[in-house]
Design a protein around this motif. Structure first.
Motif, PDB file in Angstrom:
ATOM      1  N   GLY A  58      -0.033   0.631  -8.658  1.00 49.90           N
ATOM      2  CA  GLY A  58       0.209   1.693  -7.773  1.00 49.90           C
ATOM      3  C   GLY A  58      -0.968   2.724  -7.985  1.00 49.90           C
ATOM      4  O   GLY A  58      -1.452   3.345  -6.947  1.00 49.90           O
ATOM      5  N   ILE A  59      -1.448   2.750  -8.838  1.00 53.16           N
ATOM      6  CA  ILE A  59      -2.707   3.797  -9.320  1.00 53.16           C
ATOM      7  C   ILE A  59      -3.911   3.238  -8.254  1.00 53.16           C
ATOM      8  O   ILE A  59      -4.467   3.913  -7.614  1.00 53.16           O
ATOM      9  N   ALA A  60      -4.222   1.948  -8.288  1.00 56.83           N
ATOM     10  CA  ALA A  60      -4.867   1.227  -7.428  1.00 56.83           C
ATOM     11  C   ALA A  60      -5.020   1.685  -6.048  1.00 56.83           C
ATOM     12  O   ALA A  60      -5.866   2.052  -5.171  1.00 56.83           O
ATOM     13  N   VAL A  61      -3.719   1.339  -5.431  1.00 52.93           N
ATOM     14  CA  VAL A  61      -3.199   1.713  -4.238  1.00 52.93           C
ATOM     15  C   VAL A  61      -3.314   3.183  -3.775  1.00 52.93           C
ATOM     16  O   VAL A  61      -3.984   3.536  -2.903  1.00 52.93           O
ATOM     17  N   ALA A  62      -3.115   4.099  -4.918  1.00 50.54           N
ATOM     18  CA  ALA A  62      -3.078   5.542  -4.689  1.00 50.54           C
ATOM     19  C   ALA A  62      -4.469   5.970  -4.387  1.00 50.54           C
ATOM     20  O   ALA A  62      -4.641   6.697  -3.431  1.00 50.54           O
ATOM     21  N   ARG A  63      -5.270   5.446  -5.336  1.00 49.59           N
ATOM     22  CA  ARG A  63      -6.805   5.979  -5.171  1.00 49.59           C
ATOM     23  C   ARG A  63      -7.427   5.503  -3.962  1.00 49.59           C
ATOM     24  O   ARG A  63      -8.159   6.154  -3.330  1.00 49.59           O
ATOM     25  N   GLU A  64      -6.979   4.340  -3.676  1.00 48.26           N
ATOM     26  CA  GLU A  64      -7.449   3.570  -2.328  1.00 48.26           C
ATOM     27  C   GLU A  64      -7.134   4.342  -1.147  1.00 48.26           C
ATOM     28  O   GLU A  64      -7.930   4.504  -0.199  1.00 48.26           O
ATOM     29  N   GLU A  66       0.113  11.056 -11.489  1.00 46.23           N
ATOM     30  CA  GLU A  66       1.311  10.828 -11.988  1.00 46.23           C
ATOM     31  C   GLU A  66       1.533   9.420 -12.613  1.00 46.23           C
ATOM     32  O   GLU A  66       2.146   9.277 -13.631  1.00 46.23           O
ATOM     33  N   MET A  67       1.000   8.414 -11.948  1.00 47.18           N
ATOM     34  CA  MET A  67       1.389   7.089 -12.530  1.00 47.18           C
ATOM     35  C   MET A  67       0.332   6.794 -13.665  1.00 47.18           C
ATOM     36  O   MET A  67       0.706   6.009 -14.573  1.00 47.18           O
ATOM     37  N   GLU A  68      -0.580   7.542 -13.924  1.00 50.80           N
ATOM     38  CA  GLU A  68      -1.505   7.353 -15.048  1.00 50.80           C
ATOM     39  C   GLU A  68      -0.692   7.876 -16.359  1.00 50.80           C
ATOM     40  O   GLU A  68      -0.504   7.437 -17.314  1.00 50.80           O
ATOM     41  N   VAL A  69      -0.009   8.928 -16.136  1.00 50.94           N
ATOM     42  CA  VAL A  69       0.973   9.741 -17.167  1.00 50.94           C
ATOM     43  C   VAL A  69       2.009   8.491 -17.324  1.00 50.94           C
ATOM     44  O   VAL A  69       2.546   8.305 -18.684  1.00 50.94           O
ATOM     45  N   PHE A  70       2.611   7.894 -16.348  1.00 53.28           N
ATOM     46  CA  PHE A  70       3.621   6.908 -16.644  1.00 53.28           C
ATOM     47  C   PHE A  70       3.099   5.826 -17.406  1.00 53.28           C
ATOM     48  O   PHE A  70       3.830   5.035 -18.123  1.00 53.28           O
ATOM     49  N   ALA A  71       1.828   5.315 -17.109  1.00 50.53           N
ATOM     50  CA  ALA A  71       1.353   4.454 -17.694  1.00 50.53           C
ATOM     51  C   ALA A  71       0.921   4.572 -19.218  1.00 50.53           C
ATOM     52  O   ALA A  71       1.425   3.596 -20.000  1.00 50.53           O
ATOM     53  N   ARG A  72       0.680   5.578 -19.514  1.00 50.20           N
ATOM     54  CA  ARG A  72       0.311   6.177 -20.835  1.00 50.20           C
ATOM     55  C   ARG A  72       1.818   6.106 -21.657  1.00 50.20           C
ATOM     56  O   ARG A  72       1.560   5.500 -22.876  1.00 50.20           O
ATOM     57  N   ARG A  73       2.860   6.644 -21.126  1.00 53.51           N
ATOM     58  CA  ARG A  73       4.234   6.353 -21.617  1.00 53.51           C
ATOM     59  C   ARG A  73       4.544   4.912 -21.700  1.00 53.51           C
ATOM     60  O   ARG A  73       5.302   4.501 -22.915  1.00 53.51           O
ATOM     61  N   ALA A  74       4.278   4.076 -20.830  1.00 53.44           N
ATOM     62  CA  ALA A  74       4.646   2.668 -21.020  1.00 53.44           C
ATOM     63  C   ALA A  74       3.827   1.935 -22.107  1.00 53.44           C
ATOM     64  O   ALA A  74       4.478   1.261 -22.887  1.00 53.44           O
ATOM     65  N   ALA A  76       0.829  -1.185  -0.034  1.00 52.72           N
ATOM     66  CA  ALA A  76       0.112   0.171  -0.072  1.00 52.72           C
ATOM     67  C   ALA A  76       1.006   1.293   0.027  1.00 52.72           C
ATOM     68  O   ALA A  76       0.299   2.412   0.338  1.00 52.72           O
ATOM     69  N   TYR A  77       2.231   1.173  -0.275  1.00 54.90           N
ATOM     70  CA  TYR A  77       2.985   2.221  -0.182  1.00 54.90           C
ATOM     71  C   TYR A  77       3.179   2.972  -1.692  1.00 54.90           C
ATOM     72  O   TYR A  77       3.913   2.664  -2.461  1.00 54.90           O
ATOM     73  N   SER A  78       2.064   3.884  -2.089  1.00 60.01           N
ATOM     74  CA  SER A  78       1.828   4.426  -3.135  1.00 60.01           C
ATOM     75  C   SER A  78       3.081   5.314  -3.546  1.00 60.01           C
ATOM     76  O   SER A  78       3.391   5.344  -4.756  1.00 60.01           O
ATOM     77  N   ALA A  79       3.924   5.995  -2.608  1.00 61.49           N
ATOM     78  CA  ALA A  79       5.154   6.570  -3.218  1.00 61.49           C
ATOM     79  C   ALA A  79       6.171   5.632  -3.627  1.00 61.49           C
ATOM     80  O   ALA A  79       6.754   6.101  -4.838  1.00 61.49           O
ATOM     81  N   ALA A  80       6.222   4.580  -3.206  1.00 63.14           N
ATOM     82  CA  ALA A  80       7.134   3.494  -3.652  1.00 63.14           C
ATOM     83  C   ALA A  80       6.672   3.292  -5.206  1.00 63.14           C
ATOM     84  O   ALA A  80       7.580   2.845  -5.906  1.00 63.14           O
ATOM     85  N   TRP A  81       5.381   2.622  -5.363  1.00 58.17           N
ATOM     86  CA  TRP A  81       4.880   2.370  -6.412  1.00 58.17           C
ATOM     87  C   TRP A  81       5.288   3.341  -7.547  1.00 58.17           C
ATOM     88  O   TRP A  81       5.592   3.270  -8.534  1.00 58.17           O
ATOM     89  N   LYS A  82       5.123   4.666  -7.240  1.00 50.45           N
ATOM     90  CA  LYS A  82       5.293   5.758  -8.122  1.00 50.45           C
ATOM     91  C   LYS A  82       6.484   5.842  -8.783  1.00 50.45           C
ATOM     92  O   LYS A  82       7.183   5.840  -9.963  1.00 50.45           O
TER      93      LYS A  82
END
Length: 113
Positions: free
Chosen positions: A79-85, A94-102, A51-57
């Motif tokens: 990470g997005i799921a965790v962060a939203r939760e 920010e992770m949504e942006v990374f996901a688009r880049r991926a 549940a550590y969203s900063a680490a996921w990001k």
């Protein structure tokens, strides 16, 4: 930076392992341009605390940096799921942006003449 990395590694060796320590070590390794080593510690941080969203990001961003878009996308999705939760909406964005880049990195090259 090398002193900081050595201190964090000594703490790990001394049994003080924690997600926060792994994140701090990961950040220090990134600053020292030792990205692949950082990724290993960030992966350990999220294994210890899913549940550590900063680490996921940070993990997502670094996986993109080393050219691992499929792994980055998986980390982003979790990470997005965790962060939203947790209500960490900025990290989720920010992770949504990374996901688009991926996803873009994973697209086959266009075959235009």
């Amino acid at each position: 930076m090398a002193d900081m990395i050595a201190r964090f590694e000594a703490m790990l060796d001394g049994g003080q392992d924690s997600p926060m320590l792994r994140l701090a070590l990961g950040n220090a390794l990134i600053a020292a341009d030792r990205i692949e080593e950082a990724v290993a510690h960030l992966e350990r941080a999220v294994a210890q605390d899913p549940a550590y969203s900063a680490a996921w990001k940070l993990l997502s961003r670094q996986l993109l940096a080393i050219g691992e878009p499929a792994r980055a996308l998986q980390a982003c999705e979790r990470g997005i799921a965790v962060a939203r939760e947790r209500g960490d909406l900025q990290a989720a964005k920010e992770m949504e942006v990374f996901a688009r880049r991926a996803r873009k990195q994973m697209e086959p090259p266009s075959s235009q003449p």
